[in-house]
Design an enzyme around this catalytic site. Structure first.
Site, PDB file in Angstrom:
ATOM      1  N   ASP A  40       0.667  -0.990   0.253  1.00  0.00           N
ATOM      2  CA  ASP A  40       0.342   0.109  -0.077  1.00  0.00           C
ATOM      3  C   ASP A  40       1.255   1.224  -0.480  1.00  0.00           C
ATOM      4  O   ASP A  40       1.857   1.705   0.943  1.00  0.00           O
ATOM      5  CB  ASP A  40      -1.118  -0.242   1.564  1.00  0.00           C
ATOM      6  CG  ASP A  40      -1.902   0.812   0.906  1.00  0.00           C
ATOM      7  OD1 ASP A  40      -2.280   1.213  -0.417  1.00  0.00           O
ATOM      8  OD2 ASP A  40      -2.863   1.173   2.077  1.00  0.00           O
ATOM      9  N   HIS A  67      -3.482  14.031   0.540  1.00  0.00           N
ATOM     10  CA  HIS A  67      -3.919  13.814   1.460  1.00  0.00           C
ATOM     11  C   HIS A  67      -2.996  13.317   2.578  1.00  0.00           C
ATOM     12  O   HIS A  67      -3.006  13.411   4.097  1.00  0.00           O
ATOM     13  CB  HIS A  67      -4.115  11.889   1.531  1.00  0.00           C
ATOM     14  CG  HIS A  67      -4.062  10.416   2.155  1.00  0.00           C
ATOM     15  ND1 HIS A  67      -5.280  10.752   2.847  1.00  0.00           N
ATOM     16  CD2 HIS A  67      -3.318  10.357   2.871  1.00  0.00           C
ATOM     17  CE1 HIS A  67      -5.458   9.665   3.374  1.00  0.00           C
ATOM     18  NE2 HIS A  67      -4.235   9.205   3.535  1.00  0.00           N
ATOM     19  N   GLU A  92     -10.885   4.436   3.385  1.00  0.00           N
ATOM     20  CA  GLU A  92     -10.227   4.858   2.446  1.00  0.00           C
ATOM     21  C   GLU A  92     -10.370   4.565   0.782  1.00  0.00           C
ATOM     22  O   GLU A  92      -9.881   3.656   0.892  1.00  0.00           O
ATOM     23  CB  GLU A  92      -8.248   4.891   3.089  1.00  0.00           C
ATOM     24  CG  GLU A  92      -8.051   5.886   3.844  1.00  0.00           C
ATOM     25  CD  GLU A  92      -6.487   5.466   4.606  1.00  0.00           C
ATOM     26  OE1 GLU A  92      -5.640   4.446   3.941  1.00  0.00           O
ATOM     27  OE2 GLU A  92      -5.815   6.032   5.321  1.00  0.00           O
ATOM     28  N   GLU A  96      -9.269   4.013  -2.215  1.00  0.00           N
ATOM     29  CA  GLU A  96      -7.689   3.928  -3.211  1.00  0.00           C
ATOM     30  C   GLU A  96      -7.927   3.206  -4.876  1.00  0.00           C
ATOM     31  O   GLU A  96      -9.180   2.464  -4.480  1.00  0.00           O
ATOM     32  CB  GLU A  96      -7.070   2.852  -2.353  1.00  0.00           C
ATOM     33  CG  GLU A  96      -7.265   3.701  -1.129  1.00  0.00           C
ATOM     34  CD  GLU A  96      -5.908   3.051  -0.210  1.00  0.00           C
ATOM     35  OE1 GLU A  96      -4.576   2.329  -0.620  1.00  0.00           O
ATOM     36  OE2 GLU A  96      -5.164   3.003   1.178  1.00  0.00           O
ATOM     37  N   ASP A 131      -8.810   0.354   1.817  1.00  0.00           N
ATOM     38  CA  ASP A 131      -8.086  -0.423   2.366  1.00  0.00           C
ATOM     39  C   ASP A 131      -8.893   1.185   3.801  1.00  0.00           C
ATOM     40  O   ASP A 131      -8.462   2.191   5.025  1.00  0.00           O
ATOM     41  CB  ASP A 131      -7.061   1.037   2.256  1.00  0.00           C
ATOM     42  CG  ASP A 131      -5.880   0.915   3.429  1.00  0.00           C
ATOM     43  OD1 ASP A 131      -5.965  -0.428   4.141  1.00  0.00           O
ATOM     44  OD2 ASP A 131      -5.276   2.069   3.509  1.00  0.00           O
ATOM     45  N   ARG A 150      -9.162   4.320  12.517  1.00  0.00           N
ATOM     46  CA  ARG A 150      -7.884   5.115  13.203  1.00  0.00           C
ATOM     47  C   ARG A 150      -7.643   5.388  14.679  1.00  0.00           C
ATOM     48  O   ARG A 150      -6.732   5.491  14.742  1.00  0.00           O
ATOM     49  CB  ARG A 150      -8.561   6.656  12.953  1.00  0.00           C
ATOM     50  CG  ARG A 150      -9.117   6.842  11.506  1.00  0.00           C
ATOM     51  CD  ARG A 150      -7.982   6.823  10.824  1.00  0.00           C
ATOM     52  NE  ARG A 150      -8.524   7.005   9.038  1.00  0.00           N
ATOM     53  CZ  ARG A 150      -7.782   6.459   8.635  1.00  0.00           C
ATOM     54  NH1 ARG A 150      -6.255   6.287   8.269  1.00  0.00           N
ATOM     55  NH2 ARG A 150      -8.004   7.659   7.549  1.00  0.00           N
ATOM     56  N   GLN A 163      -5.068   2.247  15.028  1.00  0.00           N
ATOM     57  CA  GLN A 163      -4.181   2.781  14.156  1.00  0.00           C
ATOM     58  C   GLN A 163      -2.815   3.831  14.246  1.00  0.00           C
ATOM     59  O   GLN A 163      -1.806   3.812  15.046  1.00  0.00           O
ATOM     60  CB  GLN A 163      -4.312   3.609  12.487  1.00  0.00           C
ATOM     61  CG  GLN A 163      -3.526   3.679  11.794  1.00  0.00           C
ATOM     62  CD  GLN A 163      -3.867   4.856  10.579  1.00  0.00           C
ATOM     63  OE1 GLN A 163      -5.299   4.781  10.152  1.00  0.00           O
ATOM     64  NE2 GLN A 163      -2.999   5.116   9.283  1.00  0.00           N
ATOM     65  N   LYS A 197      -5.270  -1.101   9.618  1.00  0.00           N
ATOM     66  CA  LYS A 197      -5.420  -2.104   8.572  1.00  0.00           C
ATOM     67  C   LYS A 197      -5.545  -3.287   8.278  1.00  0.00           C
ATOM     68  O   LYS A 197      -6.691  -3.496   7.569  1.00  0.00           O
ATOM     69  CB  LYS A 197      -3.984  -1.082   7.706  1.00  0.00           C
ATOM     70  CG  LYS A 197      -4.210  -0.253   7.836  1.00  0.00           C
ATOM     71  CD  LYS A 197      -4.978   1.146   6.766  1.00  0.00           C
ATOM     72  CE  LYS A 197      -4.451   2.138   6.812  1.00  0.00           C
ATOM     73  NZ  LYS A 197      -4.551   3.345   5.516  1.00  0.00           N
ATOM     74  N   THR A 239      -9.095  -5.342   3.920  1.00  0.00           N
ATOM     75  CA  THR A 239      -9.217  -4.980   2.950  1.00  0.00           C
ATOM     76  C   THR A 239     -10.248  -4.971   2.271  1.00  0.00           C
ATOM     77  O   THR A 239     -10.368  -6.328   1.813  1.00  0.00           O
ATOM     78  CB  THR A 239      -7.519  -4.538   2.523  1.00  0.00           C
ATOM     79  OG1 THR A 239      -7.269  -4.241   3.628  1.00  0.00           O
ATOM     80  CG2 THR A 239      -7.393  -3.511   1.051  1.00  0.00           C
ATOM     81  N   THR A 282      -4.726   6.778  -0.743  1.00  0.00           N
ATOM     82  CA  THR A 282      -6.010   7.169  -0.577  1.00  0.00           C
ATOM     83  C   THR A 282      -5.700   8.693  -1.870  1.00  0.00           C
ATOM     84  O   THR A 282      -4.555   9.399  -1.939  1.00  0.00           O
ATOM     85  CB  THR A 282      -6.210   8.623   0.722  1.00  0.00           C
ATOM     86  OG1 THR A 282      -5.866   7.271   1.597  1.00  0.00           O
ATOM     87  CG2 THR A 282      -7.597   8.885   0.589  1.00  0.00           C
ATOM     88  N   GLU A 299      -9.863  13.197   6.565  1.00  0.00           N
ATOM     89  CA  GLU A 299      -9.655  14.278   5.981  1.00  0.00           C
ATOM     90  C   GLU A 299     -10.569  15.165   6.468  1.00  0.00           C
ATOM     91  O   GLU A 299     -10.352  16.036   6.426  1.00  0.00           O
ATOM     92  CB  GLU A 299      -8.924  14.392   4.809  1.00  0.00           C
ATOM     93  CG  GLU A 299      -7.849  13.460   4.222  1.00  0.00           C
ATOM     94  CD  GLU A 299      -7.461  13.313   2.925  1.00  0.00           C
ATOM     95  OE1 GLU A 299      -7.280  14.543   2.173  1.00  0.00           O
ATOM     96  OE2 GLU A 299      -6.941  12.856   2.497  1.00  0.00           O
TER      97      GLU A 299
END
Lengths: 436, 436
Positions: free
Chosen positions: B140, B147, B206, B208, B240, B244, B247, B259, B263, B365, B379
């Protein structure tokens, strides 16, 4: 208490004479699994005894196994041990029990020794060793507080003491001991400055200890700490070769190209059963440490640790030319690790991440408190300030081309027979020129 | 210039009528590969056309392919497309060319349409989609400077502009679109404080974009930037999913448990051939940017980028109860990424790391410069300060149980027929109670 049975009896000797020396890694009390081949023959499962390999396919052909032991042996006839790992420790233990019987000097089966020696044993010197399993995932932890402190220049981040820190490694570039280590190309230089691109200038090793996952878990179903040991099939040595220039320069989301060019593992999987006599309490760390509840159990506290001496040796081209023996440069012990393998595995699966048979979990550099237990050059040289001095007067901040690093591991305990892990070795080769 | 041929002809229409609407993701100009199954039948390769799937196994049985196209179809009859990916883009292009002929309205083969429709087409509504490949490695990247800036509260680290930053993801927990997203358990809390343990409080997505690796490289042999495109077989959407709390708390060596719980990927691999009309110059970034030599080539500069609009929608349980349509919450475009897919792939292999058919490379992202192109909740909410407001007045800092996030992708260019990626969706489910 980890279960001991007659396979651990220190009085057991094998009719395979080389298994009875004090120096062998593979006495009858060990019996690790691996994958070997002979020239022109397919790779298949075997078990180490002294300087010989028990060819499990040949043993099956002679009808030596029945029941669960036979199922286990049948799962070990292919080019990777994943089917055996998936069956789990009960199967491995049954096969171990039967092999111990068959190889026992003066045992009920010892009359068959001549037949077994000629039909079933393969000399290690005639065999090529392969990866023991198809490793689909490699997770590298960082569980030595001594390593973390020295690398971080002082105290580790608080999170280190709250959970076993880890990152996803690269599984595709794991290779068995003996594979040459090509110096990688990459970008390096002081952060923020104009980087250089070229052969890595700061090649390093990391002396680590690894565990192969057995049955594993389904996605979304964590593995409680009380069940973790059932999923740790066995152990091996791991060299997490590190390109420090690339690693420190790229560092933003953890190690990537600084590690993924090669990781070496020793080819024999020393089973959890064989390690039973060498269990010790989980390290308590300093002060009154209380692990979080999901990583705590009486069994883990009492015997989650493993007493294994791990050493690294270095042989330089000049030493080789002079006929010198490799110089031992690290002597560490896995018992000093801050977290146990069971805690690493349970933490790994705690968010529901699924672990599979053959996944490799590595401990991180096994540095201990002692001066000679710094288990990588970055610790030894304090980032270039205190180079290693070898017996012949040569010095090393980092590995040079032709340098060969070899790991060994040895479990020792009063009243038990020492067992070992074989060798994990690799020689650094020059970078190659790349077409652009 | 990326090669255009008659398969890209915007005037081509298919006798499969649903492939001709302006809204379909799967016109005859697309023809993406995937793996599907029908109840009680084995999973196998297929190609999307309108609301139908071309069953490649059935098509082979009718003898519709010859030569290289036939080799390609034969490599796509199993439960994973890895053998087709290993053959590479020339094979995929040959099969694409033949399928375009067979499905063409008014073409030389259109007399066979009734036979093909009954023998070879499977309605999507009758099929279950699987992962398109056995994904042995997932890498990844983090290639949106927007981002990185917003997540880092200002300027990204200098290294971001010097190389495509990446980390190893977890491959075992990648699942196809539609798989429920179980909220993970874990430790979280302000760094250094006593952590909490429980269900993740800050669930995020996220948006992606992903690439499936084709043939790949041997260990120790980097892939020059001039050859990178030959190893990018095709593309998909990637969610993804990010916990948070876990993480940010665990962060020391990059993302791990934050994560690895799941996925999601869209099930159709849109081939590099289908994307040819949508190539744009590599983004130049701000100012006079000069990528390092090993990541620079005229072709990459001129057409290394891809113009693909990527959107995310959210459907909450209340919206579902009210019969409301999902609300679009992100509109981004892959053309704004700082590094191209070719640069990501070449950088990945630059240290000799071996990439294999079926490896998944994700972009990170895909946030762009615009306010509505913030491509994850972290974000959008500025870490909890500016919650998202939905059309029905509901607000969200983070995803709640029952929330469903769906991604779509659409390539558009004057003079070409739009093509799309299908859907990548997942609904958040409550955490489960764990045995301790």
């Amino acid at each position: 208490m980890a279960q001991l049975d007659q396979t651990h009896d220190p009085n057991r000797r094998s009719w395979v004479e080389t298994a009875n020396g004090a120096d062998t890694d593979f006495p009858i009390q060990n019996l690790p699994f691996g994958v070997f081949s002979r020239a022109g023959e397919p790779a298949r499962g075997g078990v180490a005894i002294g300087d010989q390999i028990v060819d499990l396919t040949a043993a099956l052909r002679l009808g030596l196994f029945s029941g669960v032991a036979r199922e286990a042996a049948e799962a070990a006839t292919g080019p990777a041990l994943n089917p055996l790992l998936a069956l789990g420790r009960r199967h491995a233990a049954a096969l171990r029990g039967r092999l111990s019987e068959l190889l026992l000097a003066g045992g009920t089966e010892s009359g068959r020794a001549p037949e077994l020696a000629s039909e079933v044993l393969v000399p290690m010197r005639d065999a090529t060793m392969h990866l023991p399993a198809r490793i689909e995932a490699f997770s590298d932890f960082s569980c030595s507080i001594y390593h973390t402190r020295r690398m971080g220049g002082g105290n580790p981040r608080p999170v280190f003491e709250q959970l076993p820190v880890a990152y996803n490694g690269r599984a595709s570039s794991i290779r068995p001991s003996g594979t040459p280590v090509r110096r990688p190309l990459g970008q390096f230089g002081p952060s923020g400055s104009a980087p250089q691109y070229g052969p890595e200038p700061s090649m390093d090793f990391e002396l680590e200890f690894g565990a192969f996952v057995g049955p594993g878990n389904a996605l979304g179903e964590p593995i409680p700490i009380t069940e973790a040991e059932a999923h740790i099939f066995g152990y091996c040595l791991v060299n997490d070769w590190s390109a420090r220039g690339i690693q420190f320069f790229e560092s933003a989301l953890g190690p990537f190209l600084g590690k993924s060019f090669l990781t070496s593992v020793s080819p024999w999987v020393v089973t959890a059963e064989a390690m039973a006599p060498f269990r010790v309490p989980a390290p308590r760390g300093e002060g009154q440490r209380q692990p979080p509840a999901y990583l705590d159990s009486p069994q883990n506290r009492d015997e989650g640790g493993l007493d294994i001496e791990l050493t690294a040796s270095l042989l330089t081209p000049r030493m080789r030319a002079e006929g010198a023996a490799p110089a031992r440069i690290v002597r560490a012990n896995f018992k000093h690790m801050f977290w146990t393998m069971a805690q690493m595995l349970t933490h790994h699966a705690s968010n529901g991440c699924n672990l599979s048979p053959g996944d490799l979990i590595a401990s991180g550099t096994v540095s201990g408190p002692e001066e000679d237990s710094k288990a990588c050059l970055a610790e030894i040289n304090s980032r270039g300030e205190t180079p290693l001095t070898l017996p012949n007067g040569e010095t090393r901040n980092w590995l040079e081309n032709g340098d060969e690093v070899s790991f060994a591991g040895r479990a020792h305990r009063e009243g038990a027979v020492d067992i070992g892990f074989g060798i994990c070795t690799g020689r650094v080769e020059p970078a190659t020129v790349v077409r652009q």
